[in-house]
Design a protein around this motif. Structure first.
Motif, mmCIF file in Angstrom:
data_model
loop_
_atom_site.group_PDB
_atom_site.id
_atom_site.type_symbol
_atom_site.label_atom_id
_atom_site.label_comp_id
_atom_site.label_asym_id
_atom_site.label_seq_id
_atom_site.Cartn_x
_atom_site.Cartn_y
_atom_site.Cartn_z
ATOM 1 N N LYS A 45 0.831 -1.200 0.000
ATOM 2 C CA LYS A 45 0.000 0.000 0.000
ATOM 3 C C LYS A 45 0.873 1.261 0.000
ATOM 4 O O LYS A 45 0.614 2.211 -0.752
ATOM 5 N N LYS A 46 1.913 1.267 0.801
ATOM 6 C CA LYS A 46 2.821 2.417 0.843
ATOM 7 C C LYS A 46 3.526 2.607 -0.499
ATOM 8 O O LYS A 46 3.679 3.725 -0.978
ATOM 9 N N LEU A 47 3.934 1.499 -1.109
ATOM 10 C CA LEU A 47 4.619 1.567 -2.395
ATOM 11 C C LEU A 47 3.707 2.151 -3.476
ATOM 12 O O LEU A 47 4.136 2.980 -4.277
ATOM 13 N N ILE A 48 2.448 1.752 -3.471
ATOM 14 C CA ILE A 48 1.498 2.283 -4.456
ATOM 15 C C ILE A 48 1.239 3.760 -4.209
ATOM 16 O O ILE A 48 1.164 4.558 -5.152
ATOM 17 N N GLU A 49 1.120 4.160 -2.936
ATOM 18 C CA GLU A 49 0.900 5.571 -2.636
ATOM 19 C C GLU A 49 2.096 6.412 -3.058
ATOM 20 O O GLU A 49 1.941 7.535 -3.549
ATOM 21 N N GLN A 50 3.309 5.898 -2.911
ATOM 22 C CA GLN A 50 4.501 6.649 -3.288
ATOM 23 C C GLN A 50 4.638 6.745 -4.809
ATOM 24 O O GLN A 50 5.175 7.706 -5.331
ATOM 25 N N ASN A 51 4.156 5.714 -5.539
ATOM 26 C CA ASN A 51 4.295 5.695 -6.999
ATOM 27 C C ASN A 51 2.917 5.686 -7.665
ATOM 28 O O ASN A 51 2.640 4.880 -8.543
#
Length: 53
Positions: free
Chosen positions: A43-49
């Motif tokens: 989830k964090k990775l998707i929010e960052q990218n």
């Protein structure tokens, strides 16, 4: 008496084809649900990218 009962039960059975074709109407609703859960890191990775998705 038994002969009369047997004669009545051994009658002729006739089966005729219908004049019109058999029509079957089916009303079917198909509904699909997709349930997904994301791991915290994903989830964090998707929010960052977010521009990738």
């Amino acid at each position: 008496m038994v002969l009369i009962g047997t004669a009545a039960l051994s009658g002729c059975v006739q089966i005729d084809t219908p004049d019109k074709p058999i029509e079957i109407n089916l009303n079917i609703n198909i509904r699909q649900e997709v349930v997904y859960r994301l791991d915290g890191d994903a989830k964090k990775l998707i929010e960052q990218n977010s521009e990738i998705f």
